[in-house]
Design a protein around this motif. Structure first.
Motif, PDB file in Angstrom:
ATOM      1  N   TRP A   1      17.392 -10.931  25.417  1.00  0.00           N
ATOM      2  CA  TRP A   1      17.097 -10.702  24.000  1.00  0.00           C
ATOM      3  C   TRP A   1      16.188  -9.493  23.817  1.00  0.00           C
ATOM      4  CZ3 TRP A   1      19.701 -11.952  19.980  1.00  0.00           C
ATOM      5  CH2 TRP A   1      20.530 -13.061  20.026  1.00  0.00           C
ATOM      6  N   ILE A   2      15.260  -9.300  24.723  1.00  0.00           N
ATOM      7  CA  ILE A   2      14.391  -8.115  24.631  1.00  0.00           C
ATOM      8  C   ILE A   2      15.219  -6.847  24.799  1.00  0.00           C
ATOM      9  CG2 ILE A   2      12.529  -6.864  25.797  1.00  0.00           C
ATOM     10  CD1 ILE A   2      11.221  -9.667  26.243  1.00  0.00           C
ATOM     11  N   PHE A   3      16.144  -6.842  25.757  1.00  0.00           N
ATOM     12  CA  PHE A   3      17.029  -5.684  25.922  1.00  0.00           C
ATOM     13  C   PHE A   3      17.896  -5.477  24.680  1.00  0.00           C
ATOM     14  CE2 PHE A   3      16.282  -5.860  30.559  1.00  0.00           C
ATOM     15  CZ  PHE A   3      16.107  -4.507  30.811  1.00  0.00           C
ATOM     16  N   LEU A   4      18.412  -6.559  24.096  1.00  0.00           N
ATOM     17  CA  LEU A   4      19.234  -6.432  22.893  1.00  0.00           C
ATOM     18  C   LEU A   4      18.435  -5.827  21.738  1.00  0.00           C
ATOM     19  CD1 LEU A   4      21.260  -9.779  22.906  1.00  0.00           C
ATOM     20  CD2 LEU A   4      22.202  -7.453  23.035  1.00  0.00           C
ATOM     21  N   ILE A   5      17.245  -6.336  21.509  1.00  0.00           N
ATOM     22  CA  ILE A   5      16.409  -5.811  20.424  1.00  0.00           C
ATOM     23  C   ILE A   5      16.062  -4.347  20.690  1.00  0.00           C
ATOM     24  CG2 ILE A   5      14.127  -5.998  19.331  1.00  0.00           C
ATOM     25  CD1 ILE A   5      14.421  -9.095  19.830  1.00  0.00           C
ATOM     26  N   GLN A   6      15.680  -4.047  21.914  1.00  0.00           N
ATOM     27  CA  GLN A   6      15.345  -2.661  22.268  1.00  0.00           C
ATOM     28  C   GLN A   6      16.560  -1.758  22.093  1.00  0.00           C
ATOM     29  OE1 GLN A   6      16.057  -0.930  25.658  1.00  0.00           O
ATOM     30  NE2 GLN A   6      15.247   0.879  24.674  1.00  0.00           N
ATOM     31  N   GLY A   7      17.733  -2.247  22.462  1.00  0.00           N
ATOM     32  CA  GLY A   7      18.952  -1.457  22.318  1.00  0.00           C
ATOM     33  C   GLY A   7      19.274  -1.162  20.867  1.00  0.00           C
ATOM     34  N   VAL A   8      19.147  -2.159  20.002  1.00  0.00           N
ATOM     35  CA  VAL A   8      19.395  -1.949  18.573  1.00  0.00           C
ATOM     36  C   VAL A   8      18.430  -0.909  18.019  1.00  0.00           C
ATOM     37  CG1 VAL A   8      19.235  -3.039  16.290  1.00  0.00           C
ATOM     38  CG2 VAL A   8      20.446  -4.201  18.150  1.00  0.00           C
ATOM     39  N   VAL A   9      17.154  -1.065  18.337  1.00  0.00           N
ATOM     40  CA  VAL A   9      16.142  -0.112  17.851  1.00  0.00           C
ATOM     41  C   VAL A   9      16.450   1.291  18.366  1.00  0.00           C
ATOM     42  CG1 VAL A   9      13.689   0.527  17.983  1.00  0.00           C
ATOM     43  CG2 VAL A   9      14.348  -1.850  17.532  1.00  0.00           C
ATOM     44  N   GLN A  10      16.826   1.405  19.630  1.00  0.00           N
ATOM     45  CA  GLN A  10      17.124   2.704  20.224  1.00  0.00           C
ATOM     46  C   GLN A  10      18.340   3.351  19.560  1.00  0.00           C
ATOM     47  OE1 GLN A  10      15.242   3.974  22.953  1.00  0.00           O
ATOM     48  NE2 GLN A  10      16.283   5.897  22.620  1.00  0.00           N
ATOM     49  N   VAL A  11      19.388   2.587  19.299  1.00  0.00           N
ATOM     50  CA  VAL A  11      20.594   3.130  18.660  1.00  0.00           C
ATOM     51  C   VAL A  11      20.282   3.568  17.228  1.00  0.00           C
ATOM     52  CG1 VAL A  11      22.889   2.520  17.784  1.00  0.00           C
ATOM     53  CG2 VAL A  11      22.243   1.920  20.134  1.00  0.00           C
ATOM     54  N   VAL A  12      19.563   2.744  16.481  1.00  0.00           N
ATOM     55  CA  VAL A  12      19.190   3.108  15.112  1.00  0.00           C
ATOM     56  C   VAL A  12      18.352   4.385  15.137  1.00  0.00           C
ATOM     57  CG1 VAL A  12      17.777   2.415  13.135  1.00  0.00           C
ATOM     58  CG2 VAL A  12      19.367   0.782  14.165  1.00  0.00           C
ATOM     59  N   HIS A  13      17.412   4.426  16.061  1.00  0.00           N
ATOM     60  CA  HIS A  13      16.567   5.622  16.182  1.00  0.00           C
ATOM     61  C   HIS A  13      17.405   6.852  16.526  1.00  0.00           C
ATOM     62  CE1 HIS A  13      13.872   8.425  18.379  1.00  0.00           C
ATOM     63  NE2 HIS A  13      13.100   8.177  17.333  1.00  0.00           N
ATOM     64  N   ALA A  14      18.353   6.689  17.424  1.00  0.00           N
ATOM     65  CA  ALA A  14      19.197   7.816  17.829  1.00  0.00           C
ATOM     66  C   ALA A  14      19.944   8.389  16.622  1.00  0.00           C
ATOM     67  CB  ALA A  14      20.188   7.373  18.903  1.00  0.00           C
ATOM     68  N   PHE A  15      20.503   7.520  15.776  1.00  0.00           N
ATOM     69  CA  PHE A  15      21.245   8.017  14.618  1.00  0.00           C
ATOM     70  C   PHE A  15      20.334   8.638  13.566  1.00  0.00           C
ATOM     71  CE2 PHE A  15      24.763   5.470  16.305  1.00  0.00           C
ATOM     72  CZ  PHE A  15      25.752   6.439  16.236  1.00  0.00           C
ATOM     73  N   ARG A  16      19.082   8.288  13.570  1.00  0.00           N
ATOM     74  CA  ARG A  16      18.140   8.903  12.628  1.00  0.00           C
ATOM     75  C   ARG A  16      17.741  10.307  13.067  1.00  0.00           C
ATOM     76  NH1 ARG A  16      14.328   4.929   9.478  1.00  0.00           N
ATOM     77  NH2 ARG A  16      15.898   3.397   8.933  1.00  0.00           N
ATOM     78  N   ILE A  17      17.955  10.610  14.347  1.00  0.00           N
ATOM     79  CA  ILE A  17      17.607  11.944  14.860  1.00  0.00           C
ATOM     80  C   ILE A  17      18.837  12.619  15.463  1.00  0.00           C
ATOM     81  CG2 ILE A  17      15.175  11.411  15.296  1.00  0.00           C
ATOM     82  CD1 ILE A  17      16.032  11.062  18.300  1.00  0.00           C
ATOM     83  N   ARG A  18      19.995  12.417  14.842  1.00  0.00           N
ATOM     84  CA  ARG A  18      21.235  12.905  15.452  1.00  0.00           C
ATOM     85  C   ARG A  18      21.318  14.426  15.560  1.00  0.00           C
ATOM     86  NH1 ARG A  18      24.126   9.598  11.514  1.00  0.00           N
ATOM     87  NH2 ARG A  18      23.308  10.367   9.573  1.00  0.00           N
TER      88      ARG A  18
ATOM     89  N   GLY B   1      20.239   3.436  24.404  1.00  0.00           N
ATOM     90  CA  GLY B   1      20.392   2.284  23.511  1.00  0.00           C
ATOM     91  C   GLY B   1      21.631   1.476  23.837  1.00  0.00           C
ATOM     92  N   ALA B   2      22.744   2.164  24.064  1.00  0.00           N
ATOM     93  CA  ALA B   2      23.994   1.474  24.386  1.00  0.00           C
ATOM     94  C   ALA B   2      23.875   0.709  25.703  1.00  0.00           C
ATOM     95  CB  ALA B   2      25.143   2.480  24.453  1.00  0.00           C
ATOM     96  N   LEU B   3      23.262   1.327  26.722  1.00  0.00           N
ATOM     97  CA  LEU B   3      23.067   0.636  28.003  1.00  0.00           C
ATOM     98  C   LEU B   3      22.177  -0.593  27.837  1.00  0.00           C
ATOM     99  CD1 LEU B   3      22.667   3.574  30.548  1.00  0.00           C
ATOM    100  CD2 LEU B   3      24.514   1.890  30.441  1.00  0.00           C
ATOM    101  N   SER B   4      21.129  -0.468  27.040  1.00  0.00           N
ATOM    102  CA  SER B   4      20.245  -1.612  26.786  1.00  0.00           C
ATOM    103  C   SER B   4      21.005  -2.738  26.104  1.00  0.00           C
ATOM    104  CB  SER B   4      19.051  -1.195  25.934  1.00  0.00           C
ATOM    105  OG  SER B   4      18.227  -0.301  26.647  1.00  0.00           O
ATOM    106  N   LEU B   5      21.866  -2.378  25.148  1.00  0.00           N
ATOM    107  CA  LEU B   5      22.684  -3.398  24.477  1.00  0.00           C
ATOM    108  C   LEU B   5      23.623  -4.100  25.464  1.00  0.00           C
ATOM    109  CD1 LEU B   5      23.576  -1.587  21.137  1.00  0.00           C
ATOM    110  CD2 LEU B   5      22.254  -3.704  21.376  1.00  0.00           C
ATOM    111  N   ILE B   6      24.236  -3.331  26.337  1.00  0.00           N
ATOM    112  CA  ILE B   6      25.150  -3.915  27.326  1.00  0.00           C
ATOM    113  C   ILE B   6      24.398  -4.855  28.264  1.00  0.00           C
ATOM    114  CG2 ILE B   6      26.611  -3.382  29.332  1.00  0.00           C
ATOM    115  CD1 ILE B   6      27.397  -0.775  27.783  1.00  0.00           C
TER     116      ILE B   6
END
Length: 183
Positions: A48-65, A77-82
């Motif tokens: 769950w920690i990896f999932l939450i971190q992955g979501v935050v990382q992906v959202v952050h990535a799209f905010r700084i695309r 982020g994608a690796l953390s989600l996986i």
């Protein structure tokens, strides 16, 4: 010279530290009583920690695309989600990979401590560093030799030992804080 105002504030918090100590010690003994359950719980929590971190990382990535590191940020982020999804979906399989990681970590740290002890050899206390290194290395080898069956209990046992160790530490801190109020 001690600041008595700070001492007084700390001394008033000793009961909270004592409660934390009891929670850790009880949790540690529960983990030792059921290392399999504690292992599964630890793996699911890590997932769950990896999932939450992955979501935050992906959202952050799209905010700084527009940033040149966008693809790397998105990839992390994608690796953390996986990893998170795999750990939550199949905690037993996840326990094998996490136990392998812990075993390798113990082995590498053990070898590093042994090398450090040999470098310290003329200094007082070098033998204790050597013993610590040997214990870490032997634990790493034992865990590796027992895989995959050790994966069902090792993480739970380590969690139990860590919780009890922290609980004892917090208890001593609480008692020390309590004494501050009586000085």
């Amino acid at each position: 010279m001690a600041d008595h105002g700070v001492d007084e504030r700390f001394s008033k918090t000793w009961t909270w530290m004592a409660v934390l100590a009891v929670i850790c010690i009880v949790g540690g003994f529960l983990a030792l009583l059921n290392p399999f359950g504690a292992t599964i719980l630890a793996v699911v929590l890590a997932g769950w920690i990896f999932l939450i971190q992955g979501v935050v990382q992906v959202v952050h990535a799209f905010r700084i695309r527009d940033w040149p590191g966008f693809i790397w940020s998105l990839g992390i982020g994608a690796l953390s989600l996986i990893v998170g999804f795999v750990l939550v979906a199949d905690p037993l399989a996840g326990s094998v990979s996490l136990t392998l990681l812990v075993a390798v970590l113990f082995l590498v740290i053990g070898v590093a401590k042994i090398m450090f002890a040999l470098a310290l050899k003329p200094a007082s206390g070098w033998v204790w560093v050597l013993v610590s290194g040997l214990v870490s290395a032997v634990l790493g080898v034992m865990i590796l030799a027992g895989l995959p069956s050790t994966a069902t209990t090792v993480l739970g046992l380590l969690l139990g030992i860590e919780l009890i160790s922290n609980g004892v530490l917090f208890l001593f801190v609480a008692l020390g804080l309590r004494k501050l109020g009586h000085v």
